[in-house]
Design an enzyme around this catalytic site. Sequence first.
Site, mmCIF file in Angstrom:
data_model
loop_
_atom_site.group_PDB
_atom_site.id
_atom_site.type_symbol
_atom_site.label_atom_id
_atom_site.label_comp_id
_atom_site.label_asym_id
_atom_site.label_seq_id
_atom_site.Cartn_x
_atom_site.Cartn_y
_atom_site.Cartn_z
ATOM 1 N N CYS A 115 0.588 -1.313 -0.203
ATOM 2 C CA CYS A 115 -0.030 -0.030 0.010
ATOM 3 C C CYS A 115 0.768 1.194 -0.067
ATOM 4 O O CYS A 115 0.415 2.195 -0.366
ATOM 5 C CB CYS A 115 -0.903 0.104 1.128
ATOM 6 S SG CYS A 115 -2.025 -1.364 1.394
ATOM 7 N N HIS A 252 -3.376 7.266 2.012
ATOM 8 C CA HIS A 252 -4.020 6.116 1.591
ATOM 9 C C HIS A 252 -5.413 5.765 1.912
ATOM 10 O O HIS A 252 -5.547 6.151 3.112
ATOM 11 C CB HIS A 252 -2.972 5.151 1.934
ATOM 12 C CG HIS A 252 -3.266 3.614 1.670
ATOM 13 N ND1 HIS A 252 -3.766 3.282 0.419
ATOM 14 C CD2 HIS A 252 -3.325 2.746 2.541
ATOM 15 C CE1 HIS A 252 -3.910 1.917 0.520
ATOM 16 N NE2 HIS A 252 -3.787 1.440 1.868
ATOM 17 N N ASN A 282 -9.881 -0.106 -0.296
ATOM 18 C CA ASN A 282 -8.609 -0.078 -0.413
ATOM 19 C C ASN A 282 -7.874 -0.450 -1.705
ATOM 20 O O ASN A 282 -7.971 -1.663 -1.837
ATOM 21 C CB ASN A 282 -8.040 -0.970 0.946
ATOM 22 C CG ASN A 282 -6.582 -0.672 0.815
ATOM 23 O OD1 ASN A 282 -5.864 -0.132 -0.003
ATOM 24 N ND2 ASN A 282 -6.145 -0.937 2.283
HETATM 25 O O1 UT7 Z 1 -3.689 -0.777 3.540
HETATM 26 C C1 UT7 Z 1 -2.858 -1.558 4.224
HETATM 27 C C2 UT7 Z 1 -3.402 -1.183 5.674
HETATM 28 N N1 UT7 Z 1 -4.590 -1.788 6.197
HETATM 29 C C3 UT7 Z 1 -5.182 -1.337 7.131
HETATM 30 O O2 UT7 Z 1 -5.287 -0.194 7.348
HETATM 31 C C4 UT7 Z 1 -6.493 -1.801 7.799
HETATM 32 C C5 UT7 Z 1 -6.474 -1.699 9.137
HETATM 33 N N2 UT7 Z 1 -7.416 -2.211 9.702
HETATM 34 C C6 UT7 Z 1 -8.644 -1.890 9.970
HETATM 35 O O3 UT7 Z 1 -9.112 -0.973 8.969
HETATM 36 C C7 UT7 Z 1 -9.774 -2.356 10.869
HETATM 37 O O4 UT7 Z 1 -8.903 -3.189 11.918
HETATM 38 C C8 UT7 Z 1 -10.666 -3.422 10.048
HETATM 39 C C9 UT7 Z 1 -11.628 -2.535 9.503
HETATM 40 C C10 UT7 Z 1 -9.943 -4.441 9.442
HETATM 41 C C11 UT7 Z 1 -11.378 -4.151 11.157
HETATM 42 O O5 UT7 Z 1 -12.031 -3.208 12.062
HETATM 43 P P1 UT7 Z 1 -11.940 -3.503 13.830
HETATM 44 O O6 UT7 Z 1 -12.819 -2.344 14.309
HETATM 45 O O7 UT7 Z 1 -10.418 -3.409 14.201
HETATM 46 O O8 UT7 Z 1 -12.317 -4.860 14.100
HETATM 47 P P2 UT7 Z 1 -11.941 -6.312 14.572
HETATM 48 O O9 UT7 Z 1 -10.950 -6.783 13.690
HETATM 49 O O10 UT7 Z 1 -11.533 -5.919 16.028
HETATM 50 O O11 UT7 Z 1 -13.271 -7.124 14.642
HETATM 51 C C12 UT7 Z 1 -14.233 -6.882 15.410
HETATM 52 C C13 UT7 Z 1 -15.411 -8.002 15.056
HETATM 53 C C14 UT7 Z 1 -14.968 -9.168 15.371
HETATM 54 O O12 UT7 Z 1 -15.950 -10.189 15.904
HETATM 55 P P3 UT7 Z 1 -16.020 -10.427 17.644
HETATM 56 O O13 UT7 Z 1 -14.626 -11.314 17.609
HETATM 57 O O14 UT7 Z 1 -15.743 -9.383 18.216
HETATM 58 O O15 UT7 Z 1 -17.193 -11.164 17.752
HETATM 59 C C15 UT7 Z 1 -14.765 -9.712 13.892
HETATM 60 O O16 UT7 Z 1 -15.115 -11.001 13.669
HETATM 61 O O17 UT7 Z 1 -15.876 -7.811 13.777
HETATM 62 C C16 UT7 Z 1 -15.929 -9.130 13.297
HETATM 63 N N3 UT7 Z 1 -15.809 -8.725 11.675
HETATM 64 C C17 UT7 Z 1 -16.892 -8.630 10.972
HETATM 65 N N4 UT7 Z 1 -18.180 -8.513 11.204
HETATM 66 C C18 UT7 Z 1 -18.932 -8.352 10.089
HETATM 67 C C19 UT7 Z 1 -14.728 -8.754 11.149
HETATM 68 N N5 UT7 Z 1 -14.871 -8.607 9.860
HETATM 69 C C20 UT7 Z 1 -16.448 -8.467 9.609
HETATM 70 C C21 UT7 Z 1 -17.201 -8.257 8.571
HETATM 71 N N6 UT7 Z 1 -18.518 -8.381 8.973
HETATM 72 N N7 UT7 Z 1 -16.863 -8.249 7.429
#
Ligand code: UT7
Length: 325
Positions: A115, A252, A282
């Site tokens: 990225c 980005h 992204n």
């Molecule tokens: O470009 C390269 C750099 N990449 C980035 O900058 C990405 C950085 N990270 C992010 O943008 C965020 O961490 C995410 C959008 C990927 C995830 O958001 P988050 O607020 O950090 O969520 P999390 O990973 O802590 O997950 C929270 C919950 C989990 O459920 P439980 O374990 O709390 O029950 C996941 O299983 O959200 C769940 N989850 C989803 N639910 C519905 C994860 N993906 C999904 C989904 N739909 N697509």
Amino acid sequence: MSVLRSVVTGVGGYLPDEVVTNADLTKVVDTSDEWIRERTGIRQRRRAAPEQAVSDLAVEAARKALAAAGREPSDVDLIIVATTTPDLTFPATAVIVQRKLGCPVGVAFDVQAVCSGFVYALSTADGFVARGRAKCALVIGAEIMTRLMDWTDRSTCVLFGDGAGAVVVEPGEGRGDTTDQGLLGFALRADGSKQDLLYVDGGVSTTGQVGKLRMQGNQVFRHAVVNIAEAITAAAADAGVLVEEVDWFIPHQANLRILDGVAKRLGIDEKKVVVTVGEHANTSAASIPLAMAQAVNDGRIQRGQMLLLEAMGGGLTWGACVLRY
Ligand code: UT7
């Protein structure tokens, strides 16, 4: 004192036709429009057609950038493509782009910084252009990220999209101060100890397979705002400008919450932030030049304005560039 600067003389973006909405993805994985919007700001993304290779996207964006710069493919003597989804293991996608555009023999190679690729590529081009070793450079970010997705992993497959953006970079005389048009400063970073946070689990010399993208999203998120803010501060110092002097912040486009967090941390007015993550998702190395093309084409970015670009991605890699457009 007269110095050579790397001036962006044209910008172009290309998005494939197919729109994939969040609702479409609810048919593929257990997710919801609400979750995706709230956590990321993403509403839709584009997907390349099966017959399109990443070089095809790159060529479309490059043609627009060349037209905007008033240049022809025959003028181009340097092509750098930032991509993590190349057409082939070799030759470099940049060489394929050179052939498809009909550019003459010159320098062409790819940059792999995921990225952060566009920020790395633009800084690399400066090493040629500002030393008088290239007269007309194409710097392209192009990705078909949808082909790296594990479509059973809802935590990653909803985040990415396909597209390409390109800039033409040419030498321009400057006075050696911050009033100069062109690239004024940059900061690049990599920390390989964080590889496990974001990587693809395949490769030529390991599995012999392309592999799929794996990410510990919340861990990447934790590093993002702090790392990006540090790189921006370093790039601004390298350029000799204050962050407050920047007219447009072109981050980005990974997650709206990261964009907002960085802007808040550095006191950047949200009206100065170019945001395309809602429509593009992204697109990895393509996201900055795509956002730049959008804001140039809709008249927001004007000649003479100061731009700040930043990115962070797999590696981890991150970086920022300051340029006067
Ligand atoms: O470009 C390269 C750099 N990449 C980035 O900058 C990405 C950085 N990270 C992010 O943008 C965020 O961490 C995410 C959008 C990927 C995830 O958001 P988050 O607020 O950090 O969520 P999390 O990973 O802590 O997950 C929270 C919950 C989990 O459920 P439980 O374990 O709390 O029950 C996941 O299983 O959200 C769940 N989850 C989803 N639910 C519905 C994860 N993906 C999904 C989904 N739909 N697509």
